[in-house]
Write an enzyme that holds these catalytic residues in place. Sequence first.
Site, PDB file in Angstrom:
ATOM      1  N   CYS A   1     -87.814 -60.865  52.710  1.00 27.15           N
ATOM      2  CA  CYS A   1     -88.183 -62.171  53.277  1.00 27.15           C
ATOM      3  C   CYS A   1     -87.485 -63.325  52.568  1.00 27.15           C
ATOM      4  O   CYS A   1     -87.214 -63.261  51.377  1.00 27.15           O
ATOM      5  CB  CYS A   1     -89.682 -62.381  53.143  1.00 27.15           C
TER       6      CYS A   1
ATOM      7  N   ARG B   1     -80.260 -60.653  53.161  1.00 26.65           N
ATOM      8  CA  ARG B   1     -81.342 -60.026  52.406  1.00 26.65           C
ATOM      9  C   ARG B   1     -82.105 -59.014  53.253  1.00 26.65           C
ATOM     10  O   ARG B   1     -82.882 -58.232  52.717  1.00 26.65           O
ATOM     11  CB  ARG B   1     -82.301 -61.096  51.888  1.00 26.65           C
TER      12      ARG B   1
ATOM     13  N   TRP C   1     -89.509 -59.775  56.763  1.00 27.22           N
ATOM     14  CA  TRP C   1     -89.278 -58.329  56.752  1.00 27.22           C
ATOM     15  C   TRP C   1     -90.662 -57.712  56.864  1.00 27.22           C
ATOM     16  O   TRP C   1     -91.479 -57.869  55.950  1.00 27.22           O
ATOM     17  CB  TRP C   1     -88.618 -57.964  55.420  1.00 27.22           C
TER      18      TRP C   1
ATOM     19  N   ASN D   1     -93.592 -65.254  51.010  1.00 33.73           N
ATOM     20  CA  ASN D   1     -92.976 -63.981  50.615  1.00 33.73           C
ATOM     21  C   ASN D   1     -93.954 -63.285  49.674  1.00 33.73           C
ATOM     22  O   ASN D   1     -94.562 -63.952  48.828  1.00 33.73           O
ATOM     23  CB  ASN D   1     -91.678 -64.204  49.847  1.00 33.73           C
ATOM     24  N   GLY D   2     -94.033 -61.979  49.772  1.00 31.20           N
ATOM     25  CA  GLY D   2     -94.939 -61.252  48.879  1.00 31.20           C
ATOM     26  C   GLY D   2     -96.036 -60.579  49.683  1.00 31.20           C
ATOM     27  O   GLY D   2     -95.965 -60.498  50.912  1.00 31.20           O
TER      28      GLY D   2
ATOM     29  N   GLU E   1     -74.493 -41.983  42.758  1.00 33.18           N
ATOM     30  CA  GLU E   1     -74.125 -43.234  43.403  1.00 33.18           C
ATOM     31  C   GLU E   1     -73.375 -42.969  44.718  1.00 33.18           C
ATOM     32  O   GLU E   1     -73.581 -43.677  45.709  1.00 33.18           O
ATOM     33  CB  GLU E   1     -73.287 -44.101  42.443  1.00 33.18           C
TER      34      GLU E   1
ATOM     35  N   LYS F   1     -74.706 -44.369  48.266  1.00 31.21           N
ATOM     36  CA  LYS F   1     -73.924 -45.243  49.141  1.00 31.21           C
ATOM     37  C   LYS F   1     -73.806 -44.624  50.531  1.00 31.21           C
ATOM     38  O   LYS F   1     -73.890 -45.310  51.540  1.00 31.21           O
ATOM     39  CB  LYS F   1     -72.513 -45.458  48.569  1.00 31.21           C
TER      40      LYS F   1
ATOM     41  N   GLU G   1     -77.167 -45.020  52.293  1.00 32.18           N
ATOM     42  CA  GLU G   1     -77.462 -46.422  52.595  1.00 32.18           C
ATOM     43  C   GLU G   1     -76.722 -46.943  53.811  1.00 32.18           C
ATOM     44  O   GLU G   1     -77.322 -47.557  54.673  1.00 32.18           O
ATOM     45  CB  GLU G   1     -77.004 -47.279  51.394  1.00 32.18           C
TER      46      GLU G   1
ATOM     47  N   HIS H   1     -78.924 -22.622  41.314  1.00 34.58           N
ATOM     48  CA  HIS H   1     -80.384 -22.542  41.184  1.00 34.58           C
ATOM     49  C   HIS H   1     -81.081 -22.988  42.470  1.00 34.58           C
ATOM     50  O   HIS H   1     -82.274 -23.272  42.460  1.00 34.58           O
ATOM     51  CB  HIS H   1     -80.856 -23.380  39.995  1.00 34.58           C
TER      52      HIS H   1
ATOM     53  N   LYS I   1     -81.679 -56.664  50.462  1.00 33.96           N
ATOM     54  CA  LYS I   1     -80.839 -56.842  49.281  1.00 33.96           C
ATOM     55  C   LYS I   1     -81.674 -56.836  48.005  1.00 33.96           C
ATOM     56  O   LYS I   1     -81.292 -56.225  47.010  1.00 33.96           O
ATOM     57  CB  LYS I   1     -80.052 -58.159  49.415  1.00 33.96           C
TER      58      LYS I   1
HETATM   59  C1  AGP Z   1     -77.644 -50.500  45.884  1.00 32.68           C
HETATM   60  O1  AGP Z   1     -76.579 -50.335  46.752  1.00 32.68           O
HETATM   61  C2  AGP Z   1     -78.942 -50.601  46.555  1.00 32.68           C
HETATM   62  N1  AGP Z   1     -78.953 -51.614  47.550  1.00 32.68           N
HETATM   63  C3  AGP Z   1     -80.196 -50.590  45.712  1.00 32.68           C
HETATM   64  O2  AGP Z   1     -80.405 -49.285  45.283  1.00 32.68           O
HETATM   65  C4  AGP Z   1     -80.253 -51.551  44.499  1.00 32.68           C
HETATM   66  O3  AGP Z   1     -79.332 -51.146  43.519  1.00 32.68           O
HETATM   67  C5  AGP Z   1     -81.678 -51.570  43.945  1.00 32.68           C
HETATM   68  O4  AGP Z   1     -82.574 -51.997  44.943  1.00 32.68           O
HETATM   69  C6  AGP Z   1     -81.824 -52.432  42.714  1.00 32.68           C
HETATM   70  O5  AGP Z   1     -81.532 -53.769  42.975  1.00 32.68           O
HETATM   71  P1  AGP Z   1     -81.287 -54.782  41.778  1.00 32.68           P
HETATM   72  O6  AGP Z   1     -80.051 -54.341  41.071  1.00 32.68           O
HETATM   73  O7  AGP Z   1     -81.144 -56.115  42.443  1.00 32.68           O
HETATM   74  O8  AGP Z   1     -82.488 -54.700  40.890  1.00 32.68           O
END
Ligand code: AGP
Length: 606
Positions: A2, A27, A73, A99-100, A480, A484, A487, A503, A601
């Site tokens: 949000c 975001r 959101w 927000n929250g 990672e 990616k 995501e 295993h 984000k």
């Molecule tokens: C990374 O590509 C992701 N969008 C996500 O895992 C992100 O790294 C995580 O939410 C942590 O965010 P921050 O670094 O802003 O704390």
Amino acid sequence: MCGIVGYIGSQAAAPVIVEGLARLEYRGYDSAGVAVMNAGGIKVTKRAGRVKDLQAALPKRLAARIGIGHTRWATHGGATDANAHPHQDASGRVGVVHNGIIDNATALRDRLMSDGVEFASETDTEVLAHLIGRSPASTLEGAVLDALTRVHGTYGLAVMHADYPDRIVVARQGSPLIIGVGDKEMYVASDIAALVRYTRQLVHLDDGDLATVTSTGFRTFTSDDDDTGRTAATVNVTVEDIDDHGHEHFMLKEMLEQPTAAERVLRGRLDERFGTAHLGGLNLDARQTRAIRRVKILGCGSAYYVGELGAGLIEELARVPADAEAASEFRYRNPVIEPDTLYVAVSQSGETVDTLLAVQEIKRKGGRVIGLVNVVGSAIARECSGGIYVHAGPEVSVASTKALTTMSIAFVLLALYLGRVRDLSVRDGRRIIAGLKRLPDQIQEVLAMSDELKEHGEALSKADSLFFIGRVRGFPVAREGAQKFKEISYRHAEAYQASELKHGPLALISPAVPTVAIVPHDELMDRNVGALHEIAARSGPLLVITTADVDLGQPVGGRVDVPRSEPELDPILLTIAVQLLAYHAAVALGRDIDKPRNLAKSVTVE
Ligand code: AGP
């Protein structure tokens, strides 16, 4: 997640707010709304969908000079017009964006309904609007405080009231909020990006702060009405920084910025004479540093995986036991906090609620926490006793790239510093520094391999499910890579230690399930190659991300050779390759690269 934007001044408020909301689109959100206020009262327009849908729905002539807006959101209630913010009380004289999450919203709602209040939405926020509207307080500040004493939860809140047409009252608890200072006009937002077009003079609110914002100034205060005296500071972010500069996607732009981001995080921090790093921001002297017996790294998602890389580096270079843990788990398990452990919180945004609450839990128990953070002045940065700003610059794409790369480099610096206070030789220190100095150019070399990686990414995009494998230094890279892929391509991708294949997961290897193997040139190379042959023997398609001098034995499918660095730094270059791989796969699949579905984000709600 949000976003909040508010304006009070001499311009028409709606266009300023809509422009700010558009800047917060990155975001993640599913509805948007604006409320403006003039002598006739408050007028609310809100829509499920994008900011452009809201813009199309706004009346053409809206001259009001005060307003609040929101991108939502969905948490409590679906993404509908009715659930979009701003919300109002029964009289329609109060407008609230929030927000929250209000944890006791259901109980409060039941109570209000038994008093005859009718709700127009399913949201927790509407509870706040009714509580403010029903407060007997003689000021808007008093009414907001009345409401806040009855709620449990987190909020970044902006409130307007038709009876108080000269002000917006804001409050912060666990969700970021800033005030922007202009010339006889003032702004409110949850994120700098919304305001950079208008002002760089920003006031960061802390948890527990409230503020009254008028067109000529602001006052910050506590719930006991004590002044907190927050002042404005100039931020070093411009509209240019958050522009895509004609790139097809922010993610691409941000990947391409990695060589310069790498230079920035290193600038002024390399001490070649003593083979160490200058990290004054840690606020730790040599004696305090030597007294550290353990390092515990906390972050979420990709920041957690970078933490794993960091823990490996610290153990290797400083010989201090180190590990990383998901902050989202750590904070819930009543962790034992040790006085001689250095806790490190890692976060791009500096707002991630799980990481922030983990930091607060450690501090509450007397532990020392430093931050590796990108956003200057963010909540986590302010909560830590010191740290390293990674200076990646603003990152817009939900999929983090340049921030993670600079965090990895910052971990090398931290490990180098801790190592040189202990037993790491000056020779090894200088070797690492020489490697770090070569890194920006080598990152550029990997970026130049984009076409090659595109071919592989497009091929991989056809698989419904794939593995990323690596071991020790290569495993955080594999994690990672899988992250990616998930995501932004929405493909199922799972990371496994190459050593763990037999295993369990080997049962899944088939011609339909490709594996991306991360094989750095290190002491585990032969073992990694062995795992590749096990996969090949089961007809599993393979793509090996490695360096040119690694002998894979018999041909095992595709290979991509990145430049070789020092063994401690190789994972950084290998990670750039998996970023590009995932990017090209997602482009081939036509995905929404910068705003992947269901993701935000910054995850600022629990
Ligand atoms: C990374 O590509 C992701 N969008 C996500 O895992 C992100 O790294 C995580 O939410 C942590 O965010 P921050 O670094 O802003 O704390």
